[in-house]
Design a protein around this motif. Structure first.
Motif, short mmCIF file in Angstrom:
data_model
loop_
_atom_site.label_atom_id
_atom_site.label_comp_id
_atom_site.label_asym_id
_atom_site.label_seq_id
_atom_site.Cartn_x
_atom_site.Cartn_y
_atom_site.Cartn_z
N THR A 63 -7.62 -25.03 -6.47
CA THR A 63 -6.42 -25.48 -7.15
C THR A 63 -6.79 -26.51 -8.21
OG1 THR A 63 -5.12 -25.18 -5.13
CG2 THR A 63 -4.18 -26.61 -6.82
N VAL A 64 -6.25 -26.33 -9.42
CA VAL A 64 -6.43 -27.31 -10.49
C VAL A 64 -5.07 -27.64 -11.05
CG1 VAL A 64 -7.45 -27.81 -12.74
CG2 VAL A 64 -8.71 -26.39 -11.11
N THR A 65 -4.74 -28.93 -11.07
CA THR A 65 -3.51 -29.41 -11.69
C THR A 65 -3.93 -30.34 -12.81
OG1 THR A 65 -2.36 -29.27 -9.57
CG2 THR A 65 -1.31 -30.57 -11.30
N GLY A 66 -3.91 -29.83 -14.03
CA GLY A 66 -4.36 -30.60 -15.19
C GLY A 66 -4.91 -29.66 -16.24
N SER A 67 -5.19 -30.20 -17.40
CA SER A 67 -5.68 -29.39 -18.51
C SER A 67 -7.14 -29.01 -18.29
CB SER A 67 -5.52 -30.14 -19.83
OG SER A 67 -6.33 -31.30 -19.83
N ILE A 68 -7.53 -27.88 -18.91
CA ILE A 68 -8.90 -27.39 -18.81
C ILE A 68 -9.39 -27.09 -20.22
CG2 ILE A 68 -10.41 -25.57 -17.93
CD1 ILE A 68 -8.25 -25.15 -15.72
N ASP A 69 -10.58 -27.59 -20.55
CA ASP A 69 -11.22 -27.32 -21.83
C ASP A 69 -12.63 -26.84 -21.52
OD1 ASP A 69 -12.49 -27.32 -24.30
OD2 ASP A 69 -11.54 -29.18 -24.97
N ALA A 70 -12.87 -25.53 -21.73
CA ALA A 70 -14.17 -24.95 -21.41
C ALA A 70 -14.54 -23.88 -22.43
CB ALA A 70 -14.16 -24.34 -20.01
N ARG A 71 -15.82 -23.83 -22.75
CA ARG A 71 -16.28 -22.77 -23.66
C ARG A 71 -16.20 -21.43 -22.95
NH1 ARG A 71 -21.06 -20.61 -24.18
NH2 ARG A 71 -22.11 -22.23 -23.00
N GLU A 72 -16.75 -21.34 -21.74
CA GLU A 72 -16.66 -20.12 -20.93
C GLU A 72 -15.91 -20.46 -19.65
OE1 GLU A 72 -20.40 -18.16 -20.21
OE2 GLU A 72 -21.15 -18.78 -22.18
N LEU A 73 -14.82 -19.73 -19.38
CA LEU A 73 -13.98 -20.03 -18.23
C LEU A 73 -13.75 -18.77 -17.41
CD1 LEU A 73 -12.10 -21.98 -16.69
CD2 LEU A 73 -10.30 -21.36 -18.31
N VAL A 74 -13.96 -18.90 -16.09
CA VAL A 74 -13.66 -17.83 -15.15
C VAL A 74 -12.67 -18.38 -14.14
CG1 VAL A 74 -14.55 -16.26 -13.39
CG2 VAL A 74 -15.92 -16.74 -15.44
N ILE A 75 -11.54 -17.69 -14.02
CA ILE A 75 -10.53 -18.04 -13.02
C ILE A 75 -10.54 -16.91 -12.00
CG2 ILE A 75 -8.07 -18.45 -12.63
CD1 ILE A 75 -7.97 -19.53 -15.53
N THR A 76 -11.00 -17.22 -10.80
CA THR A 76 -11.15 -16.20 -9.78
C THR A 76 -9.81 -15.86 -9.14
OG1 THR A 76 -11.57 -17.75 -7.97
CG2 THR A 76 -13.49 -17.03 -9.26
N ALA A 77 -9.81 -14.82 -8.31
CA ALA A 77 -8.58 -14.34 -7.68
C ALA A 77 -7.90 -15.39 -6.81
CB ALA A 77 -8.88 -13.09 -6.85
N SER A 78 -8.69 -16.31 -6.24
CA SER A 78 -8.13 -17.32 -5.35
C SER A 78 -7.65 -18.58 -6.08
CB SER A 78 -9.16 -17.72 -4.29
OG SER A 78 -10.32 -18.26 -4.91
N ALA A 79 -7.91 -18.68 -7.38
CA ALA A 79 -7.60 -19.90 -8.15
C ALA A 79 -6.11 -20.02 -8.46
CB ALA A 79 -8.40 -19.91 -9.45
N ARG A 80 -5.64 -21.27 -8.48
CA ARG A 80 -4.28 -21.61 -8.86
C ARG A 80 -4.37 -22.75 -9.86
NH1 ARG A 80 -4.04 -17.44 -7.12
NH2 ARG A 80 -2.98 -16.64 -5.30
N VAL A 81 -4.06 -22.46 -11.13
CA VAL A 81 -4.19 -23.45 -12.20
C VAL A 81 -2.80 -23.78 -12.74
CG1 VAL A 81 -5.13 -23.92 -14.49
CG2 VAL A 81 -6.48 -22.61 -12.83
N THR A 82 -2.49 -25.07 -12.79
CA THR A 82 -1.25 -25.55 -13.40
C THR A 82 -1.64 -26.53 -14.49
OG1 THR A 82 -0.08 -25.34 -11.29
CG2 THR A 82 0.96 -26.68 -13.00
N GLY A 83 -1.54 -26.07 -15.74
CA GLY A 83 -1.91 -26.91 -16.87
C GLY A 83 -2.38 -26.05 -18.02
#
Length: 132
Positions: A63-83
């Motif tokens: 779980t990520v609650t916040g902004s993300i700044d990445a050159r290469e980003l992988v969000i897996t099936a189990s990830a929950r991103v709010t931002g």
């Protein structure tokens, strides 16, 4: 971190309150209440991050609650991103959840606009330039 290690692990039983800045790769299985800046981030499924993430590469599974700044980003099936997310390349596996705006970082548009060479401010340049 021991010796010349270039990889640090934050275990599942660890809770960090505060910002993390590292020049090495991080693997986080615990909980972080603060911003993270590192070379590469790998987040475990049971991990939670409440803060901004800045990394060259990031593989998120928790779980990520916040902004993300990445050159290469992988969000897996189990990830929950709010931002909001800013990326150059992104992969979102089926089942991965993102609640926020995704913005592609592209210097190509700025370079093309600069190629116009009119010497005026950026306000006079087109927001979108399509070249053949």
């Amino acid at each position: 971190m021991v010796g010349n290690s270039t990889f640090s692990v934050i275990g599942a039983d660890v809770v960090i309150t505060g910002n993390i800045s590292a020049k090495v790769d991080l693997h986080i299985d615990g909980r972080v209440e603060g911003d993270i800046s590192c070379a590469s981030l790998v987040q475990g499924e049971s991990s939670a991050i409440h803060g901004a993430v800045v990394a060259e590469t990031a593989r998120l599974a928790g779980t990520v609650t916040g902004s993300i700044d990445a050159r290469e980003l992988v969000i897996t099936a189990s990830a929950r991103v709010t931002g909001d997310i800013s990326y150059e390349t992104i992969t979102i596996e089926q089942g991965g959840h993102v609640d926020g705006q995704c913005r592609h970082k592209s210097n190509a548009g700025h370079a093309a606009a600069s190629a116009l060479g009119n010497g005026t401010s950026g306000e006079d340049r087109p927001a979108l330039l399509i070249a053949n």
